[in-house]
Design a protein around this motif. Structure first.
Motif, PDB file in Angstrom:
ATOM      1  N   LEU A  56       0.811  -1.216   0.000  1.00 57.56           N
ATOM      2  CA  LEU A  56       0.000   0.000   0.000  1.00 57.56           C
ATOM      3  C   LEU A  56       0.845   1.266   0.000  1.00 57.56           C
ATOM      4  N   ASP A  57       2.099   1.138   0.400  1.00 55.86           N
ATOM      5  CA  ASP A  57       2.955   2.314   0.564  1.00 55.86           C
ATOM      6  C   ASP A  57       3.146   3.141  -0.706  1.00 55.86           C
ATOM      7  N   PRO A  58       3.223   2.534  -1.915  1.00 51.82           N
ATOM      8  CA  PRO A  58       3.363   3.384  -3.111  1.00 51.82           C
ATOM      9  C   PRO A  58       2.261   4.425  -3.261  1.00 51.82           C
ATOM     10  N   VAL A  59       1.085   4.164  -2.683  1.00 58.06           N
ATOM     11  CA  VAL A  59      -0.008   5.135  -2.691  1.00 58.06           C
ATOM     12  C   VAL A  59       0.002   5.978  -1.426  1.00 58.06           C
ATOM     13  N   ILE A  60       0.105   5.316  -0.280  1.00 62.10           N
ATOM     14  CA  ILE A  60      -0.040   6.009   1.002  1.00 62.10           C
ATOM     15  C   ILE A  60       1.039   7.059   1.221  1.00 62.10           C
ATOM     16  N   GLN A  61       2.248   6.809   0.753  1.00 64.05           N
ATOM     17  CA  GLN A  61       3.322   7.772   0.981  1.00 64.05           C
ATOM     18  C   GLN A  61       3.113   9.079   0.216  1.00 64.05           C
ATOM     19  N   HIS A  62       2.145   9.106  -0.682  1.00 67.12           N
ATOM     20  CA  HIS A  62       1.862  10.334  -1.440  1.00 67.12           C
ATOM     21  C   HIS A  62       0.518  10.966  -1.063  1.00 67.12           C
ATOM     22  N   LEU A  63      -0.204  10.370  -0.131  1.00 66.08           N
ATOM     23  CA  LEU A  63      -1.528  10.906   0.202  1.00 66.08           C
ATOM     24  C   LEU A  63      -1.464  12.321   0.773  1.00 66.08           C
ATOM     25  N   HIS A  64      -0.372  12.650   1.451  1.00 66.98           N
ATOM     26  CA  HIS A  64      -0.267  13.998   2.008  1.00 66.98           C
ATOM     27  C   HIS A  64      -0.212  15.063   0.920  1.00 66.98           C
ATOM     28  N   ARG A  65       0.128  14.648  -0.306  1.00 64.96           N
ATOM     29  CA  ARG A  65       0.203  15.594  -1.418  1.00 64.96           C
ATOM     30  C   ARG A  65      -1.165  15.871  -2.043  1.00 64.96           C
ATOM     31  N   ILE A  66      -2.161  15.046  -1.718  1.00 61.10           N
ATOM     32  CA  ILE A  66      -3.505  15.266  -2.269  1.00 61.10           C
ATOM     33  C   ILE A  66      -4.522  15.434  -1.141  1.00 61.10           C
ATOM     34  N   GLN A  67      -4.094  15.964  -0.020  1.00 54.44           N
ATOM     35  CA  GLN A  67      -5.026  16.179   1.085  1.00 54.44           C
ATOM     36  C   GLN A  67      -6.138  17.146   0.705  1.00 54.44           C
ATOM     37  N   ARG A  68      -5.807  18.152  -0.074  1.00 55.25           N
ATOM     38  CA  ARG A  68      -6.803  19.151  -0.438  1.00 55.25           C
ATOM     39  C   ARG A  68      -7.659  18.643  -1.598  1.00 55.25           C
ATOM     40  N   PRO A  69      -8.953  18.947  -1.596  1.00 58.47           N
ATOM     41  CA  PRO A  69      -9.850  18.475  -2.653  1.00 58.47           C
ATOM     42  C   PRO A  69      -9.444  19.008  -4.022  1.00 58.47           C
ATOM     43  N   GLY A  70      -9.594  18.162  -5.020  1.00 56.43           N
ATOM     44  CA  GLY A  70      -9.230  18.535  -6.379  1.00 56.43           C
ATOM     45  C   GLY A  70      -7.777  18.278  -6.719  1.00 56.43           C
ATOM     46  N   ALA A  71      -6.968  17.948  -5.720  1.00 57.96           N
ATOM     47  CA  ALA A  71      -5.548  17.691  -5.974  1.00 57.96           C
ATOM     48  C   ALA A  71      -5.393  16.391  -6.748  1.00 57.96           C
ATOM     49  N   LYS A  72      -4.558  16.426  -7.752  1.00 54.30           N
ATOM     50  CA  LYS A  72      -4.299  15.265  -8.597  1.00 54.30           C
ATOM     51  C   LYS A  72      -2.815  15.245  -8.935  1.00 54.30           C
ATOM     52  N   ILE A  73      -2.153  14.126  -8.691  1.00 55.19           N
ATOM     53  CA  ILE A  73      -0.720  14.023  -8.953  1.00 55.19           C
ATOM     54  C   ILE A  73      -0.399  12.705  -9.635  1.00 55.19           C
ATOM     55  N   GLU A  74       0.708  12.702 -10.331  1.00 56.57           N
ATOM     56  CA  GLU A  74       1.230  11.466 -10.918  1.00 56.57           C
ATOM     57  C   GLU A  74       2.306  10.917  -9.989  1.00 56.57           C
ATOM     58  N   ILE A  75       2.244   9.636  -9.702  1.00 59.09           N
ATOM     59  CA  ILE A  75       3.197   9.001  -8.788  1.00 59.09           C
ATOM     60  C   ILE A  75       3.991   7.938  -9.526  1.00 59.09           C
ATOM     61  N   GLN A  76       4.998   7.417  -8.864  1.00 55.23           N
ATOM     62  CA  GLN A  76       5.844   6.383  -9.451  1.00 55.23           C
ATOM     63  C   GLN A  76       4.994   5.163  -9.813  1.00 55.23           C
ATOM     64  N   PRO A  77       5.054   4.701 -11.062  1.00 61.17           N
ATOM     65  CA  PRO A  77       4.226   3.552 -11.471  1.00 61.17           C
ATOM     66  C   PRO A  77       4.577   2.281 -10.697  1.00 61.17           C
ATOM     67  N   PHE A  78       3.580   1.451 -10.509  1.00 68.30           N
ATOM     68  CA  PHE A  78       3.750   0.144  -9.872  1.00 68.30           C
ATOM     69  C   PHE A  78       2.658  -0.773 -10.416  1.00 68.30           C
ATOM     70  N   PRO A  79       2.881  -2.084 -10.424  1.00 67.59           N
ATOM     71  CA  PRO A  79       1.862  -3.010 -10.942  1.00 67.59           C
ATOM     72  C   PRO A  79       0.589  -2.966 -10.109  1.00 67.59           C
ATOM     73  N   LEU A  80      -0.553  -3.081 -10.746  1.00 65.10           N
ATOM     74  CA  LEU A  80      -1.825  -3.038 -10.036  1.00 65.10           C
ATOM     75  C   LEU A  80      -2.009  -4.225  -9.109  1.00 65.10           C
ATOM     76  N   THR A  81      -1.237  -5.286  -9.337  1.00 68.74           N
ATOM     77  CA  THR A  81      -1.335  -6.437  -8.448  1.00 68.74           C
ATOM     78  C   THR A  81      -0.902  -6.096  -7.024  1.00 68.74           C
ATOM     79  N   TYR A  82      -0.185  -4.972  -6.843  1.00 67.82           N
ATOM     80  CA  TYR A  82       0.148  -4.518  -5.492  1.00 67.82           C
ATOM     81  C   TYR A  82      -1.119  -4.278  -4.675  1.00 67.82           C
ATOM     82  N   LEU A  83      -2.155  -3.762  -5.341  1.00 66.55           N
ATOM     83  CA  LEU A  83      -3.389  -3.411  -4.649  1.00 66.55           C
ATOM     84  C   LEU A  83      -4.496  -4.435  -4.863  1.00 66.55           C
ATOM     85  N   CYS A  84      -4.474  -5.088  -6.009  1.00 60.71           N
ATOM     86  CA  CYS A  84      -5.527  -6.043  -6.369  1.00 60.71           C
ATOM     87  C   CYS A  84      -5.000  -7.463  -6.244  1.00 60.71           C
ATOM     88  N   HIS A  85      -5.313  -8.090  -5.123  1.00 66.04           N
ATOM     89  CA  HIS A  85      -4.896  -9.480  -4.912  1.00 66.04           C
ATOM     90  C   HIS A  85      -5.578 -10.373  -5.942  1.00 66.04           C
TER      91      HIS A  85
END
Length: 377
Positions: free
Chosen positions: A249-278
């Motif tokens: 979950l960390d590839p997403v969670i470590q960037h959540l502080h950057r989108i705390q405000r509504p409407g915020a949208k950022i591009e993060i380091q890519p990772f396989p979706l299998t990280y989140l989708c078992h």
């Protein structure tokens, strides 16, 4: 301690050591106050001579202050959420997003789920009770295609009432097929449901139990573009419970502080979706339901993995810092309450069993396959 401080302290409790010849009024109240005052003074004076006592006292006071501050913040968040109702404003819809169909809603008192104009039949989420679940044999395992591929880009967004993740692929887009699916479903986006409390957060329940967080991955079979119904939608849901830290979950969670405000949208380091989708293949619930946000179109198929995944308190804390559209109030809940289930509505527990699937009535395709298998033998 200097004499001035002692003198003032003594005056508070009605006696003055520097005026020894002055007799105090003989009353029980004055005597009692004098006794408690002198006792407290002696205890504090003695305790302050030991550094460890001062240290422990300081820690206790600090813990009390921090606890009260956290409690006050939570009370304020709940109050503001009900008062401000998130004030969600419409925004341009994404070409593939299903969560953008209606933004004039929230989870508060004025525009919460009890005010939504939705169909009363086949609605989601639901409470899955094992006693009423029907075991359903599937001939094929659920197949996950290209979920291990690395996306060209991953974007996360705070849309005012949840965190949405989308991925762009230069090659094949991840798809789902197999099990009892009649088509191949392409990944669209995923979002999260949580609460300020550990005892709730998920939209679905299992045997009357909620979980702190639920992840929902949307898929569809139709062409790209804004969706006007949910009959081509498959939503795969996962539960998370408090446990050890989940590194996936960390590839997403470590960037959540950057989108705390509504409407915020950022591009993060890519990772396989299998990280989140078992990638489960069997042993999952399925039922026909609806979208859980207005207009709550019915006809969506839900696959729910029953075994909860891990998330730590620290990781869940980062979700709870996300602000709603007013930019001030934290999202304290973003889950629709469970909906009623009619007796005619079926919830399946899908288990891989090719032989059992062939023995099911009204399974002409399976009968043809079984006949072919017998001919080959």
């Amino acid at each position: 301690m200097d004499n001035k401080i002692v003198y003032r302290f003594d005056l508070i409790f009605g006696f003055c050591p520097n005026l020894k010849n002055v007799k105090m009024v003989e009353c029980s109240l004055c005597s009692l106050m004098s006794f408690f005052g002198s006792s407290l003074y002696n205890i504090v004076s003695t305790a302050l001579e030991y550094p460890i006592v001062v240290f422990l006292l300081s820690l206790t006071i600090a813990a009390i202050i921090i606890s009260n501050v956290q409690t006050a913040r939570m009370i304020c968040d709940f109050g503001n959420a009900a008062k401000n109702n998130f004030n969600i404003t419409p925004r341009p819809s994404s070409s593939n997003s299903l969560g953008n169909l209606g933004n004039n809603f929230d989870y508060g008192a004025d525009r919460g789920p009890h005010t939504w104009r939705c169909s009363e039949s086949n609605q989601s989420p639901i409470n899955i009770i094992d006693e009423y679940v029907q075991k359903f044999p599937i001939r094929e395992l659920l197949t996950w295609n290209h979920y291990d591929d690395l996306p060209a880009a991953v974007i996360i967004e705070n849309n005012g009432h949840t965190v949405v993740l989308r991925a762009c692929f230069s090659g094949n887009t991840p798809t789902l097929n197999g099990a009892d699916l009649l088509a191949s479903y392409t990944f669209v986006e995923l979002c999260f449901r949580w609460s300020a409390l550990n005892s709730e957060g998920s939209e679905h329940m299992v045997n009357y139990r909620k979980f702190p967080l639920e992840l929902q991955a949307m898929h569809r079979t139709g062409p790209s573009g804004d969706c006007t119904s949910s009959y081509d939608i498959l939503i795969v849901a996962y539960f998370f419970e408090i446990s050890a830290s989940n590194l996936y979950l960390d590839p997403v969670i470590q960037h959540l502080h950057r989108i705390q405000r509504p409407g915020a949208k950022i591009e993060i380091q890519p990772f396989p979706l299998t990280y989140l989708c078992h990638q489960f293949r069997t042993g999952f619930y399925s039922y026909g339901g609806s979208l859980t946000e207005p207009p709550c179109y019915q006809g969506a198929e839900w696959f729910i993995f029953p075994e909860p995944l891990a998330i730590s308190e620290r990781q869940l804390y980062e979700f709870r810092q996300i602000l709603c559209s007013d930019g001030k109030t934290r999202i304290v809940r973003n889950a629709r309450p469970v909906q009623s289930i009619s007796r005619s509505r079926v919830v399946n527990l899908n288990q891989y069993n090719p032989i059992g699937a062939c023995n099911m009535p009204e399974s002409s395709v399976c009968e043809e396959n079984c006949a072919g298998d017998e001919f080959m033998d």
